[in-house]
Design an enzyme around this catalytic site. Structure first.
Site, PDB file in Angstrom:
ATOM      1  N   ASP A 131       9.002  -6.117  -8.808  1.00 23.04           N
ATOM      2  CA  ASP A 131       8.965  -6.077  -7.354  1.00 23.04           C
ATOM      3  C   ASP A 131       9.066  -7.499  -6.814  1.00 23.04           C
ATOM      4  OD1 ASP A 131       8.117  -5.244  -4.578  1.00 23.04           O
ATOM      5  OD2 ASP A 131       7.701  -3.374  -5.625  1.00 23.04           O
ATOM      6  N   HIS A 204       5.353  -6.560  -0.373  1.00 17.40           N
ATOM      7  CA  HIS A 204       5.760  -5.303  -0.998  1.00 17.40           C
ATOM      8  C   HIS A 204       5.228  -5.173  -2.428  1.00 17.40           C
ATOM      9  CE1 HIS A 204       8.625  -2.261  -2.600  1.00 17.40           C
ATOM     10  NE2 HIS A 204       8.709  -1.844  -1.343  1.00 17.40           N
ATOM     11  N   SER A 535       8.899   3.664  -1.928  1.00 17.50           N
ATOM     12  CA  SER A 535       8.279   2.510  -2.601  1.00 17.50           C
ATOM     13  C   SER A 535       6.782   2.720  -2.782  1.00 17.50           C
ATOM     14  CB  SER A 535       8.483   1.236  -1.776  1.00 17.50           C
ATOM     15  OG  SER A 535       9.740   0.675  -1.993  1.00 17.50           O
TER      16      SER A 535
END
Length: 760
Positions: A131, A204, A535
């Site tokens: 990520d 994220h 996600s």
């Protein structure tokens, strides 16, 4: 936080400079063909590269996911290299994008902690997360509740100017970054904007990894919303962060190298909340890397994508990947709207700032009426006329630009509030954002009602007030409108997604460098953020897979996936099917796969559909792959036998997708003889001795379903029993889909499989 939409971009150049501009290519080599004149394969790699370019060197050398390397080449050099002996494929680098706590309670984990193996073997499970990196200062990486680093761990904590080796601990046990492919495409990382290190500047990566395995943190919230204990699905599992995504995206050469290292480091689960447009498995870097991981016993969980509700919008569809869609939890963040006609409506928002006056209403205008832009209804930056927006609440339509950015456009034009209305593409789906001004997001129906009022009243007015956190929302879960849908465009006989998990308004750890909206203009800092997307659903399944792995360390990735799929549910307790937010109607397996994950049941599924690497290679034979194409995926010689009739229907998958041909005729239904197809499956007993009986439910009479045998008796652990399902289908018009469900039950366990029929 905006839902991040997947895209796939080929890093190509115009024909003018294609022959002189260098770009990154991934070179797949047939390692078994190393000539005897070379001491090792690395010399051979260098020789092959120097035969077409004396000025370039290897960027990466891959050992586990593929045999080969990546390098900067011109288009002509790449073409010449592919003609060299022993070169299987020269593939241009591709760009992937990231697909961007009530969920533990909603899944029944907090109330049943004693049912999960949260110590011992569970604490030894390592989840590798590819990520945007990790923010090591997050309290969700606290290691007080975990023991020493597992002895089999071989990874590293890569130090740099912004990330010290002491940033890792017994929870965040490893952190690496991979930028060579990205920098070859875009130039050096701009360290004034992002860290050239494992540090997460985006948020994220911290959100996904702490969703999967974050430690329990009491008192977590975003501005008081979703207040409570934040924790990952497997709170005692370990996290290894592999930073592969940068401001410009995630390059396949970097992703492959990160997967290569993760396998070498000793992870047990790989979690990838990223994707791109689907391509054949032998050309799909994530699919190739996942095959290598699965062959080493590593489960790979990937997000399905945020391209819904468009049919066929899935990514990450290889059968050895666990593909995860998104659903809601039973929590909302209401925002209350009062219109000048006295009508009161409820929307959703995470705004926490100075409120609008509740005692008086202010003018309300539709953005499309105060803009000179053709898409002015979308509240694009600079698109609103300030003289007409000042001091008013602006009604904006959802779509195109990030939701929170619309509020910025309103604020910059002098507006003091926003109502964000869904269009038909989003239905009644509500996704909460930490807006900059008093705001409320509303579904399609209330949005249309507000528009009707604005267009019919000479002086429309309104106000918006925040509400807080609301729990126990029903029905839940519902399928998120943005969650990508099937059918599987590469192999229609494999149903995808595999399952859904919580992916809407999820609270988890965040980067100290990014605001809650993720926008460059957002200078606010938060420790926890609420975000939505597949996600977010992917790391839920990654963490749950770690729990199952901890309870059953001997199980294969296929067995773990089977346990999660066959125990998933697709109906509420009242018997009604899970709803689809996009339509308001019941969802189908093209959206929810096998159903919504049910962690407690997955620990004891009774039976599993297991599969080996050889089964997947037979599957590749069934879809017509040559030995060269199989070698690109599997890194080994495997020739399909001429005397064997391979069938995708024989892959031991926990679900059934049955493509059927429409017979010729005036309405596509002219054939009288039914189409008959057989699917073979094998169940492995992972419970006590028991006898299972089959039952089938279906929507249509156009398909006759027969299961033989109808009873399976197991007397020992790991005993295997095969059965065959025969589908006899009459023709239906092209484009028709129908659904069924097959279950094996011993009275204690229910082993369920969705069935999809599609006429084309």
């Amino acid at each position: 936080m905006s839902v991040l939409i997947l895209t796939l971009v080929f890093l190509c150049h115009s024909s003018v400079d294609a022959e002189t501009t260098k770009t990154t290519f991934i070179v797949h080599m047939d390692k078994s063909s190393v000539p005897g004149s070379f001491d090792d394969h690395l010399q051979w790699y260098d020789s092959s590269l120097k035969s077409v370019s004396q000025t370039t060197n290897r960027l990466y050398t891959y050992s586990n996911v593929i045999h080969g390397y990546s390098a900067l080449l011109t288009g002509e050099e790449a073409r010449l290299l592919e003609e060299r002996p022993g070169v299987l494929l020269v593939q241009e680098d591709k760009k992937y994008e990231i697909h961007t706590t009530r969920s533990p309670e909603f899944l029944g984990i907090l109330s049943s902690d004693e049912s999960f193996p949260e110590s011992g073997t569970a604490s030894d499970v390592i989840i590798g997360v590819l990520d945007t990196g990790a923010w090591p200062e997050s309290s969700s990486y606290d290691d007080k509740e975990v023991g020493p680093v597992p002895p089999g761990w071989k990874g590293a904590c890569e130090a740099s100017r912004t990330f010290s080796s002491s940033s890792c601990n017994r929870k965040l046990i490893g952190a690496r970054f991979f930028s060579q492919g990205y920098e070859a495409a875009y130039g050096p990382v701009d360290e004034t904007k992002e860290s050239r290190s494992p540090r997460d500047d985006d948020g994220h990566g911290t959100h996904t990894s702490t969703t999967a395995a974050g430690s329990a943190v009491a008192g977590a919230s975003l501005y008081g919303y979703a207040a409570g204990t934040a924790r990952g699905m497997a709170k005692h599992a370990r996290v290894a962060a592999y930073k592969v995504c940068w401001l410009g995206g995630c390059l396949s050469s970097d992703i492959l190298m990160a997967m290569d290292k993760a396998i070498e480091d000793g992870v047990h689960i790989l979690s990838l909340s990223l994707g791109g447009s689907v391509s054949d498995y032998f050309q799909d870097s994530v699919a190739i890397g996942a095959f290598a991981a699965a062959s080493k016993g590593i489960l790979v969980s990937c997000s399905a994508g945020n391209g819904g509700p468009r049919p066929g919008s899935l990514s990450n569809v290889a059968p050895w990947i666990t593909t995860v869609g998104a659903g809601t939890v039973d929590r909302q963040f209401p925002s209350y709207i009062t219109l000048g006609n006295g009508k009161k409506l409820t929307g959703e928002s995470l705004y926490r700032g100075k409120p609008l006056p509740v005692s008086s209403l202010v003018p309300l205008v539709y953005a499309g009426n105060i803009s000179q832009a053709s898409n002015g209804n979308l509240c694009i930056e600079g698109g609103l006329i300030p003289e007409k927006a000042k001091g008013k609440i602006i009604l904006c339509d959802r779509g195109l630009n990030p939701r929170a950015q619309k509020g910025l456009a309103v604020r910059e034009a002098g507006g003091i509030g926003m109502i964000l209305a869904n269009t038909e593409a989003f239905g009644e789906e509500l996704v909460a954002d930490a807006h900059f001004i008093p705001s409320a997001a509303v579904g399609l129906a209330p949005g249309n009602e507000i528009k009707k009022y604005v267009f019919s009243d000479a002086n429309p007015t309104a106000t918006v007030a925040p509400g807080g956190t609301q729990l126990g929302v029903q029905p839940s879960p519902v399928l998120a409108a943005f969650s990508s849908r099937g059918p599987n465009s590469i192999t229609p006989e494999i149903l995808k997604p595999d399952m859904i998990a919580p992916g809407v308004n999820i609270l988890a750890g965040w980067s100290g460098k990014a605001g809650p909206t993720g926008l460059a203009e957002d200078t606010r800092h938060v420790d926890y953020n609420i975000a939505s997307g597949t996600s977010m659903s992917c790391p839920h399944v990654s963490g749950l897979a770690a729990l199952v792995k901890g309870a059953h360390p001997e199980w294969s990735p296929a067995a773990i996936k089977s346990a999660l799929m066959t125990t998933a549910y697709s109906r509420y307790k009242n018997g009604e099917r899970i709803k689809d937010t996009a339509t308001g109607e019941p969802s189908t397996p093209f959206g929810h796969g096998a159903g919504h994950v049910n962690p407690l049941s997955a620990l004891d599924p009774g039976l599993v559909y297991d599969a080996t690497t050889s089964d997947y290679m037979d599957f590749l034979c069934a879809i017509g792959y040559s030995s060269r194409m199989i070698k690109l995926v599997a890194k080994r010689e495997y020739r399909c036998k001429a005397d064997v009739k391979y069938s995708v229907a024989d892959l031991n998958y926990p679900s059934f997708a049955v493509p059927l041909e429409t017979a010729s005729g005036p309405r596509g239904g002219g054939g009288s003889a039914p189409t008959v197809v057989e699917y073979t499956r094998t169940l492995t007993n992972v419970g006590d001795p028991a006898t299972y009986k089959v039952s089938v439910s279906q929507e249509t009479d156009s398909v006759k379903i027969q299961v033989q045998p109808g009873v399976l008796s197991f007397s020992a652990p790991n005993e295997k029993k095969a059965y065959t399902v025969t589908f006899a289908a009459t023709s239906m018009p092209s484009g028709t889909n129908s659904f069924a469900h097959l279950e094996w039950s011993d009275g204690k366990h229910t082993v369920g499989s969705p069935i999809v029929f599609s006429w084309t």
